[in-house]
Write an enzyme that holds these catalytic residues in place. Structure first.
Site, PDB file in Angstrom:
ATOM      1  N   TYR A 281      -6.221   9.816 -39.208  1.00 54.97           N
ATOM      2  CA  TYR A 281      -5.565  10.495 -38.088  1.00 54.97           C
ATOM      3  C   TYR A 281      -4.045  10.342 -38.138  1.00 54.97           C
ATOM      4  CZ  TYR A 281      -4.652  12.122 -33.347  1.00 54.97           C
ATOM      5  OH  TYR A 281      -4.173  12.804 -32.269  1.00 54.97           O
ATOM      6  N   GLU A 288       1.410  16.832 -40.569  1.00 55.13           N
ATOM      7  CA  GLU A 288       1.818  17.893 -39.639  1.00 55.13           C
ATOM      8  C   GLU A 288       3.322  17.813 -39.370  1.00 55.13           C
ATOM      9  OE1 GLU A 288      -0.554  17.667 -36.103  1.00 55.13           O
ATOM     10  OE2 GLU A 288      -2.429  17.482 -37.227  1.00 55.13           O
TER      11      GLU A 288
END
Length: 357
Positions: A281, A288
């Site tokens: 994660y 991103e």
């Protein structure tokens, strides 16, 4: 010599109720031989502290099981009739014993008792209908959730397997055309993921709305705005890493939810679902962030999504200003979701440890 206590009685179509007036009763012995009830106990009755006993021969047979409960003021005895029906009197002899009187607190005549039975049946039927309706809703909800998770599992599994195979066959070249080969399925899966926000908001599943909303909105922003609207980003290797990390998490999450629809569990899958996100994660959020940083220059050059301003303030405000703010919000969202997922993991394995002990 034992004395006889005062006994109150009432009946229903299936049961006989006796109330023996004895305070602080001890050494209670109640049993039935054929149609005869025998009672003996020590307590404070109408004639003071003493031993009291009585026998009753019933009009019809009763079942041998006797339920009795002693309170500070009395002893309550319940017996079940052998055959359902209304007795014209309690005892076999027409003349009732002098110590036996009607219990007007519980007394009903036959018509009132029948009405009580009908009310109980109606209540039972309503509960049954409500339960069947609820079970039907649960079955529909279970089927819906299972199909949703199954579709998402197939979608992300296809993405993960396809990218893995292409990486082994094409090597580094596969990093540059990920968007063209994978994006259609990723668009489908991420649009469908909006269902998870609705499920949480309307209570279909028991999970927090805010963390789910942060993840779904964040991913769709990266997919549609950063990758989808900027053609120069289509060939960037960062697309590969973002898609690969997303799918690597989901191929464990969705089958875990599928098993949960049927209250089933596979321990290995449970451990993976609550563990693989710990490294993946943050890496996904980092990828991103890299994608957002790489796209800033393209938004500045193309003026895409720029906001027109009055001449006194300038020509327009570049979308890149928002992206700088979004970078800060991304890591704030990372903290919120990481904290939420860590609490889920801690709670899950703490509960499992308690059950094993």
């Amino acid at each position: 010599m034992p004395l006889t206590p005062l006994v109150y009685w009432a009946q229903r179509h299936e049961d006989i109720y006796l109330r023996v007036e004895l305070t602080d009763a001890q050494n209670i012995d109640v049993h039935v031989n054929e149609k005869v009830l025998h009672f003996r106990a020590q307590g404070h009755g109408a004639k003071g502290q003493n031993e009291y006993e009585f026998s009753l021969e019933f009009l019809s047979p009763v079942k041998p099981e006797v339920i009795h409960k002693s309170t500070q003021r009395q002893v309550n005895v319940t017996l079940r009739k052998e055959q359902t029906g209304w007795w014209e009197r309690l005892t076999a002899q027409e003349r009732k014993p002098v110590f036996l009187v009607p219990d007007f607190d519980r007394w009903l005549d036959e018509s009132d008792a029948e009405m009580e039975i009908r009310e109980k049946e109606e209540k039972k039927n309503r509960l049954k209908a409500s339960r069947q309706k609820e079970e039907g809703f649960v079955s529909l909800k279970t089927g819906f959730l299972f199909m949703y998770n199954l579709v998402q599992f197939f979608g992300f599994s296809w993405i993960f397997v396809n990218m893995t195979v292409r990486l082994f066959i094409l090597g580094a070249d596969s990093l540059y055309d990920t968007f063209h080969s994978i994006s259609d399925v990723m668009f489908f899966c991420q649009i469908l993921a909006a269902v998870e926000v609705l499920n949480a908001a309307f209570g279909v599943v028991r999970t927090a709305v805010i963390p789910t909303l942060i993840q779904v909105v964040g991913r769709n922003f990266i997919l549609f705005i950063i990758f989808g609207s900027v053609e120069e980003m289509h060939n960037k290797p960062v697309v590969f890493f973002v898609f690969y990390l997303w799918s690597a998490i989901e191929i464990f999450r969705y089958p875990f939810y599928m098993l949960g629809c049927f209250n089933a569990e596979w321990k290995t899958l449970t451990w993976l679902r609550y563990t693989v996100w710990i490294p993946l994660y943050p890496l996904g959020v980092l990828a991103e962030a890299v994608a957002v940083i790489q796209s800033i220059s393209f938004f500045d050059e193309t003026k895409l999504f720029s906001i027109p301003l009055p001449k006194a303030f300038g020509t327009s405000m570049s979308f890149s200003y928002f992206l700088h703010i979004y970078l800060v919000l991304m890591f704030l969202g990372l903290f919120i979701n990481f904290r939420h997922l860590y609490k889920q993991r801690k709670k899950r394995f703490r509960v499992k440890k308690r059950k094993s002990n």
